[in-house]
Scaffold this active site. Structure first.
Site, PDB file in Angstrom:
ATOM      1  N   TYR A  27     -27.127  15.796  43.867  1.00  0.00           N
ATOM      2  CA  TYR A  27     -27.493  16.667  43.935  1.00  0.00           C
ATOM      3  C   TYR A  27     -27.009  18.406  43.918  1.00  0.00           C
ATOM      4  O   TYR A  27     -26.583  18.651  45.175  1.00  0.00           O
ATOM      5  CB  TYR A  27     -28.670  16.764  45.152  1.00  0.00           C
ATOM      6  CG  TYR A  27     -29.580  15.126  44.932  1.00  0.00           C
ATOM      7  CD1 TYR A  27     -30.688  15.259  43.777  1.00  0.00           C
ATOM      8  CD2 TYR A  27     -29.466  14.726  45.822  1.00  0.00           C
ATOM      9  CE1 TYR A  27     -31.883  14.301  44.072  1.00  0.00           C
ATOM     10  CE2 TYR A  27     -30.462  12.887  45.912  1.00  0.00           C
ATOM     11  CZ  TYR A  27     -31.173  13.252  44.743  1.00  0.00           C
ATOM     12  OH  TYR A  27     -32.488  12.230  44.641  1.00  0.00           O
ATOM     13  N   LYS A  49     -29.996  12.708  35.164  1.00  0.00           N
ATOM     14  CA  LYS A  49     -31.171  12.045  35.167  1.00  0.00           C
ATOM     15  C   LYS A  49     -32.272  12.202  35.706  1.00  0.00           C
ATOM     16  O   LYS A  49     -32.682  12.980  36.459  1.00  0.00           O
ATOM     17  CB  LYS A  49     -30.465  11.317  36.900  1.00  0.00           C
ATOM     18  CG  LYS A  49     -31.513   9.487  37.139  1.00  0.00           C
ATOM     19  CD  LYS A  49     -30.300   9.356  38.584  1.00  0.00           C
ATOM     20  CE  LYS A  49     -31.247   8.080  38.861  1.00  0.00           C
ATOM     21  NZ  LYS A  49     -32.224   8.604  39.465  1.00  0.00           N
ATOM     22  N   HIS A  79     -36.909   8.747  38.747  1.00  0.00           N
ATOM     23  CA  HIS A  79     -37.193   8.225  40.102  1.00  0.00           C
ATOM     24  C   HIS A  79     -37.602   6.500  40.641  1.00  0.00           C
ATOM     25  O   HIS A  79     -37.606   6.387  41.809  1.00  0.00           O
ATOM     26  CB  HIS A  79     -37.451   9.378  40.949  1.00  0.00           C
ATOM     27  CG  HIS A  79     -36.131   9.555  41.847  1.00  0.00           C
ATOM     28  ND1 HIS A  79     -35.543  10.591  42.325  1.00  0.00           N
ATOM     29  CD2 HIS A  79     -35.720   9.430  43.365  1.00  0.00           C
ATOM     30  CE1 HIS A  79     -34.445  10.470  42.425  1.00  0.00           C
ATOM     31  NE2 HIS A  79     -34.609   9.791  43.004  1.00  0.00           N
ATOM     32  N   SER A 113     -24.727   7.700  45.577  1.00  0.00           N
ATOM     33  CA  SER A 113     -25.572   8.475  45.606  1.00  0.00           C
ATOM     34  C   SER A 113     -24.729   9.626  46.266  1.00  0.00           C
ATOM     35  O   SER A 113     -24.769   9.793  47.058  1.00  0.00           O
ATOM     36  CB  SER A 113     -26.536   7.651  46.362  1.00  0.00           C
ATOM     37  OG  SER A 113     -27.048   8.988  46.636  1.00  0.00           O
ATOM     38  N   THR A 115     -29.059  14.677  39.355  1.00  0.00           N
ATOM     39  CA  THR A 115     -30.972  13.716  39.144  1.00  0.00           C
ATOM     40  C   THR A 115     -31.371  15.137  38.861  1.00  0.00           C
ATOM     41  O   THR A 115     -31.395  16.067  39.944  1.00  0.00           O
ATOM     42  CB  THR A 115     -31.174  12.813  40.266  1.00  0.00           C
ATOM     43  OG1 THR A 115     -30.338  12.323  40.271  1.00  0.00           O
ATOM     44  CG2 THR A 115     -32.233  12.775  40.635  1.00  0.00           C
TER      45      THR A 115
END
Ligand code: FNR
Length: 392
Positions: free
Chosen positions: A160, A259, A283, A137, A186
Site C-alpha cells: 500500500y 492490483k 478486492h 499484505s 493495490t
C-alpha cells in the site's frame, strides 16, 4: 389484531444477533469432513469468532459485488471433450520469469491472526508445502521479514503506497532485502465502505491484530479541515497518484504489478507506464460495491493488453473449475483470498496446504475432462454461457 400480531411475530428480524459462541481451537490434523476447498468456508464458522467471520466473509456495503463475483463463475459452463491425449499434461507456468508448478497464488489478506494465532506464518508454511506463491499484505499481523523466514522462496509483497514516500521506500527496501520477488501495488482501496455484515455483527478489530509492518512509522495525518469532505479532502488526499506510481517504478528493479484493475483503459495505461502485470480484482467485493465481477471484465482487459502480458484474477474463486474458467477467459493465474483464511482457521498450515492441494486436483481433473493438457490449451477451451444457445 390477532392476525396482525401473528404476522408481526413471523417477520424475521433485519439481522440475527450472533449468539456468543466460543470458537474452536485450530486442529493439528486435516478434518475428515473436508471434501473440497469450499468445505473450509463452512467449517471456518466454528473456528473464527462470529464478528471476525463476518468481517472476513463480508464485502463492502450491501455485498452486491461480492455476490456478482460468484455468479459470474456460475454463469459459464465448460464443454467436455473426448478422446484427447492428455497423458503429458501438467499445470506448470512461468510468471514474470518465475517458474511455478501451478497457477494458484495466495492473495494478500490483512490481519490473519483474526483466524489463527500464527496467522500469516502458518499461511506461508502451508503455501510452501504446495509451492504456491504467497502475496504478503502490507497489513499483515506478523512482520514481512518473519513471514519470509517461515515460508518458501515464492513470495511477493503487496504494497500500500503510503502518504509519506520515505515510508513507502522503507517498506520496499525491507521487502527487497527479505527476498520478495515482486511488488503488488493495490490501488482500489483508498476508500472502502465498511461491511454492513461486519457492522451488524459488532465487529471491532481486536487489540492483538495490528499492522506489524507499520510499527515504528509515524501515523499520517489524514483529517480534513472544518467543513471539508472526509472523502475528497480526507482519504483521497492521502491516496496514491499516477506520479506516485511512476516514482515507485523508478525505485526498484523488481517487477511491479498493480492490483485492483477492472477497466480495460486503466489496464492499457498501466501497461504503457511500465507496470509488469495486473491483478484483475475488486478486492473480493470489498471496494466499490456495485463494481462488476472480475471474471466479466477479464476478456475485455485481455483484449486491451494483448497476449503475453501477465494477468492474474481474483474474486470468488472457490474451486478448480473456477480456476479453469478464469484461465479460459484470459488469466495466466489466479489468487485465492478468503479460502486461505478459512483453511488457516481450521487447521493452520496443514489446512492451507490441503486447500491448495484440493484446488489443484480439481483443476487437473477439470483439464483432463475438457481435453486440456496444459494451461495454454485451456485458453482455447470451450466455455458457453449457462442460459444461451450453444454456438459450438
Ligand atoms: C483482503 N484483500 C486485500 N487485498 C490487498 O491488496 N491487501 C490487503 O491487505 C487485503 N486484505 C484483505 C482482508 C480480507 C479479510 C479479505 C477478505 C480480503 C483482498 C484480497 O487480496 C483478494 O482480492 C480477495 O480476497 C479475493 O477474493 P476472494 O478469493 O476472497 O473471493
Amino acid at each position: 389484531m390477532e392476525s396482525a400480531g401473528r404476522s408481526l411475530r413471523a417477520v424475521r428480524p433485519l439481522f440475527e444477533m450472533n449468539e456468543p459462541q466460543t470458537p474452536l481451537s485450530p486442529l493439528s490434523h486435516i478434518p475428515a469432513n473436508v471434501f473440497c476447498a469450499q468445505d473450509y468456508e463452512f467449517l471456518a464458522q466454528r473456528f473464527i469468532a462470529a464478528p471476525s467471520f463476518a468481517y472476513i466473509a463480508g464485502g463492502s456495503a450491501h455485498d452486491v459485488t461480492l455476490a456478482a463475483n460468484r455468479e459470474a463463475f456460475a454463469e459459464l459452463s465448460i464443454v467436455p471433450r473426448l478422446l484427447r491425449d492428455v497423458t503429458h499434461g501438467h499445470t506448470r507456468l512461468e510468471l514474470l520469469g518465475q517458474p511455478m508448478p501451478h497457477p494458484v497464488l495466495l492473495a494478500p489478506v490483512a490481519f490473519q491472526t483474526l483466524a489463527h494465532p500464527r496467522g500469516e506464518l502458518d499461511t506461508a508454511r502451508g503455501a510452501a508445502a504446495m509451492e504456491a506463491c504467497v502475496v504478503s499484505s502490507t497489513l499483515s499481523s506478523y512482520p514481512l521479514e518473519d513471514i519470509a523466514r517461515t515460508g518458501g522462496p515464492a513470495r511477493w509483497f503487496q504494497l500500500y503506497l503510503q502518504p509519506d514516500r520515505e515510508i513507502t521506500l522503507d517498506l520496499l527496501r525491507r521487502a527487497e532485502a527479505a527476498g520478495y520477488r515482486a511488488i503488488v501495488v493495490t490501488l482500489d482501496a483508498a476508500v472502502q465502505r465498511p461491511s454492513l455484515r461486519a457492522l451488524r455483527a459488532g465487529f471491532q478489530m481486536p487489540p492483538h491484530c495490528t499492522p506489524a509492518n507499520l510499527q515504528g512509522y509515524p501515523v499520517p495525518e489524514a483529517a480534513p479541515g472544518a467543513g471539508q469532505s472526509p472523502v475528497f479532502q480526507g482519504l483521497m488526499r492521502a491516496a496514491p497518484t499516477q506520479d506516485d506510481l511512476a516514482w515507485l517504478l523508478e525505485q526498484t528493479i523488481l517487477p511491479v504489478l498493480v492490483k485492483g484493475v477492472l477497466h480495460p483503459d486503466d489496464a492499457r495505461a498501466l501497461q504503457t507506464m511500465g507496470v509488469a502485470g495486473l491483478v484483475i480484482s475488486n478486492h473480493g467485493g470489498r471496494a466499490l460495491d456495485g463494481a462488476p465481477a472480475t471474471l466479466r471484465m477479464l476478456p475485455a482487459i485481455r483484449a486491451a493488453v494483448g497476449d503475453g502480458y501477465p494477468l492474474l484474477l481474483d474474486g470468488g474463486i472457490r474451486s478448480g473449475t473456477d480456476i479453469f474458467k478464469a484461465i479460459a477467459q484470459g488469466a495466466d493465474a489466479v489468487m485465492i483470498g478468503r479460502l486461505q483464511v478459512y483453511a488457516l482457521s481450521v487447521a493452520g498450515a496443514l489446512g492451507v496446504a490441503h486447500m491448495l492441494r484440493l484446488l489443484r486436483e480439481e483443476l487437473e481433473a477439470c483439464m483432463a475432462m475438457a481435453g486440456c493438457a496444459t494451461l495454454a490449451d485451456i485458453r482455447q477451451a470451450s466455455l458457453i454461457p449457462q442460459r444461451e444457445e450453444p454456438s459450438c
